[in-house]
Design a protein around this motif. Structure first.
Motif, short mmCIF file in Angstrom:
data_model
loop_
_atom_site.label_atom_id
_atom_site.label_comp_id
_atom_site.label_asym_id
_atom_site.label_seq_id
_atom_site.Cartn_x
_atom_site.Cartn_y
_atom_site.Cartn_z
N GLY A 1 -9.00 17.23 11.76
CA GLY A 1 -8.45 16.74 10.24
C GLY A 1 -8.13 15.29 10.52
N GLU A 2 -7.92 14.84 9.20
CA GLU A 2 -7.22 13.36 9.07
C GLU A 2 -5.73 13.65 9.15
OE1 GLU A 2 -9.43 10.67 6.07
OE2 GLU A 2 -9.05 12.11 5.11
N THR A 3 -5.34 12.70 9.86
CA THR A 3 -3.74 12.57 9.87
C THR A 3 -3.11 11.56 8.78
OG1 THR A 3 -3.77 10.58 11.54
CG2 THR A 3 -3.84 12.78 12.41
N ALA A 4 -2.02 11.81 8.48
CA ALA A 4 -1.53 10.85 7.70
C ALA A 4 0.21 10.68 8.25
CB ALA A 4 -1.18 11.34 6.28
N PRO A 5 0.96 10.01 7.83
CA PRO A 5 2.15 10.18 8.33
C PRO A 5 3.02 11.20 8.22
CG PRO A 5 2.05 8.00 6.97
CD PRO A 5 0.73 9.26 6.69
N ASN A 6 3.94 11.72 9.41
CA ASN A 6 4.59 12.89 9.29
C ASN A 6 3.95 14.33 8.99
OD1 ASN A 6 6.99 11.44 9.65
ND2 ASN A 6 6.74 10.67 7.72
N ILE A 7 2.81 14.64 9.77
CA ILE A 7 2.03 15.79 9.60
C ILE A 7 1.83 16.08 11.06
CG2 ILE A 7 1.16 15.41 7.27
CD1 ILE A 7 -1.28 15.30 10.14
N PHE A 8 1.59 17.34 11.12
CA PHE A 8 0.87 17.93 12.37
C PHE A 8 -0.34 18.84 12.22
CE2 PHE A 8 3.88 21.36 11.58
CZ PHE A 8 3.42 22.38 12.17
N PHE A 9 -1.05 19.03 13.23
CA PHE A 9 -1.93 20.04 13.17
C PHE A 9 -1.89 21.21 14.41
CE2 PHE A 9 -4.52 16.60 11.47
CZ PHE A 9 -5.09 17.21 10.24
N TYR A 10 -2.08 22.53 14.30
CA TYR A 10 -1.89 23.46 15.41
C TYR A 10 -3.30 23.79 15.51
CZ TYR A 10 -0.87 27.60 17.82
OH TYR A 10 -1.03 28.46 18.57
N ALA B 1 0.77 -1.24 0.07
CA ALA B 1 0.07 -0.17 0.03
C ALA B 1 0.99 1.30 -0.09
CB ALA B 1 -0.97 0.02 1.23
N GLY B 2 0.35 2.26 -0.68
CA GLY B 2 1.25 3.62 -0.75
C GLY B 2 0.96 4.19 0.48
N CYS B 3 1.54 5.51 0.84
CA CYS B 3 1.43 6.19 1.95
C CYS B 3 0.50 7.11 1.69
CB CYS B 3 2.78 7.11 1.96
SG CYS B 3 4.17 6.34 2.50
N ALA B 4 -0.46 7.28 2.71
CA ALA B 4 -1.46 8.01 2.86
C ALA B 4 -1.02 9.70 2.77
CB ALA B 4 -2.36 7.76 3.86
N SER B 5 -1.82 10.39 2.24
CA SER B 5 -1.43 11.94 2.36
C SER B 5 -2.77 12.60 2.49
CB SER B 5 -0.82 12.38 0.91
OG SER B 5 -1.83 12.26 -0.20
N VAL B 6 -2.45 14.05 2.87
CA VAL B 6 -3.69 14.85 3.38
C VAL B 6 -3.14 16.19 2.85
CG1 VAL B 6 -4.56 13.31 5.41
CG2 VAL B 6 -2.99 15.17 5.66
N LYS C 1 10.29 18.39 12.65
CA LYS C 1 10.51 17.63 11.31
C LYS C 1 9.37 17.35 10.49
CE LYS C 1 12.96 14.86 14.56
NZ LYS C 1 13.02 13.28 14.78
N LEU C 2 8.19 17.75 10.64
CA LEU C 2 6.77 17.56 10.21
C LEU C 2 6.33 18.70 9.40
CD1 LEU C 2 5.26 15.61 13.06
CD2 LEU C 2 6.66 14.74 11.49
N GLU C 3 5.43 18.34 8.54
CA GLU C 3 4.48 19.19 7.64
C GLU C 3 3.25 19.55 8.37
OE1 GLU C 3 4.88 19.21 3.28
OE2 GLU C 3 5.47 16.96 3.87
N MET C 4 2.77 20.65 8.24
CA MET C 4 1.45 21.20 8.85
C MET C 4 0.50 20.82 7.97
SD MET C 4 0.58 24.65 10.57
CE MET C 4 -0.86 25.33 10.66
N ALA C 5 -0.77 19.97 8.38
CA ALA C 5 -1.61 19.64 7.37
C ALA C 5 -3.06 20.80 7.56
CB ALA C 5 -2.46 18.34 7.99
N THR C 6 -3.66 20.79 6.50
CA THR C 6 -4.91 21.70 6.59
C THR C 6 -6.00 21.15 7.57
OG1 THR C 6 -4.24 22.26 4.21
CG2 THR C 6 -6.54 22.74 5.14
N LYS C 7 -6.51 22.14 8.51
CA LYS C 7 -7.67 21.41 9.16
C LYS C 7 -8.87 21.17 8.65
CE LYS C 7 -6.98 24.62 12.33
NZ LYS C 7 -6.89 25.41 13.65
N GLY C 8 -9.75 20.61 9.25
CA GLY C 8 -11.18 20.49 8.80
C GLY C 8 -11.54 19.43 7.81
N HIS C 9 -10.83 18.73 7.53
CA HIS C 9 -10.96 17.72 6.48
C HIS C 9 -11.18 15.97 7.25
CE1 HIS C 9 -10.80 20.15 3.06
NE2 HIS C 9 -9.39 20.45 3.60
N CYS C 10 -12.41 15.72 7.88
CA CYS C 10 -12.46 14.48 8.56
C CYS C 10 -13.20 13.39 7.39
CB CYS C 10 -13.18 14.47 9.87
SG CYS C 10 -12.25 15.20 10.98
N SER C 11 -13.13 12.26 7.69
CA SER C 11 -13.77 11.01 6.74
C SER C 11 -15.21 10.81 7.19
CB SER C 11 -12.88 9.93 6.76
OG SER C 11 -12.85 9.41 8.21
N LYS C 12 -15.51 11.32 8.45
CA LYS C 12 -16.75 11.00 8.88
C LYS C 12 -17.44 12.37 9.16
CE LYS C 12 -15.40 6.68 10.93
NZ LYS C 12 -15.59 5.80 11.87
#
Length: 151
Positions: A68-77, A15-20, A140-151
């Motif tokens: 939001g939805e997490t993926a490897p190597n991301i953070f939310f503030y 499987a590939g890596c998830a991304s957000v 070491k991580l990238e900041m993810a965009t907030k507000g995108h959840c799968s449910k």
């Protein structure tokens, strides 16, 4: 036993890596300055590092609000009201996992989401990390965009 382990883990390897969606580099760098939050608030850095469960995305909520939805190597503030308890939740295999955290105004808190092996799909858990280790990981991580959840 070896065949069972191979059958169990080969799909995860293929499987590939998830991304957000991610914020721009400038916003990410600003959050990584670890400035004190705005007056009366506390700051949450919710992050996921490493490659375990790389193909999985897992929702995170604070006080039942989608972060939001997490993926490897991301953070939310996320800033929250200080001097009160907050519920941080993540989806797991069968039900949400919650972490209760009392936050003090003016402080930064670091919460690590980790992926754990499940019966059908990997689950997720949350743990509070001390400030020094949390900062070192978030840098070491990238900041993810907030507000995108799968449910």
């Amino acid at each position: 036993m070896n065949k069972f382990v191979t059958v169990l883990f080969v799909p995860f390897l293929l499987a590939g890596c998830a991304s957000v969606p991610k914020e721009n580099a400038q916003q990410s760098q600003l959050a990584k300055q670890f400035n004190p939050p705005s007056n009366g608030n506390a700051a949450l850095y919710i992050y996921r590092s490493g490659v375990i469960g790389a193909a999985l995305k897992k929702d995170v909520w604070v006080d039942d609000k989608c972060i939001g939805e997490t993926a490897p190597n991301i953070f939310f503030y996320e800033e929250v009201r200080g001097d009160m308890e907050h519920k941080i939740s993540t989806e797991s295999e069968f039900s949400p996992n919650d972490l209760s955290l009392y936050t003090e105004s003016g402080k930064n808190y670091f919460v690590r989401q980790y992926i754990k092996i499940g019966v059908f799909v990997g689950g997720a858990g949350l743990e509070l990390i001390d400030e020094a280790n949390g900062k070192a990981e978030v840098e070491k991580l990238e900041m993810a965009t907030k507000g995108h959840c799968s449910k």
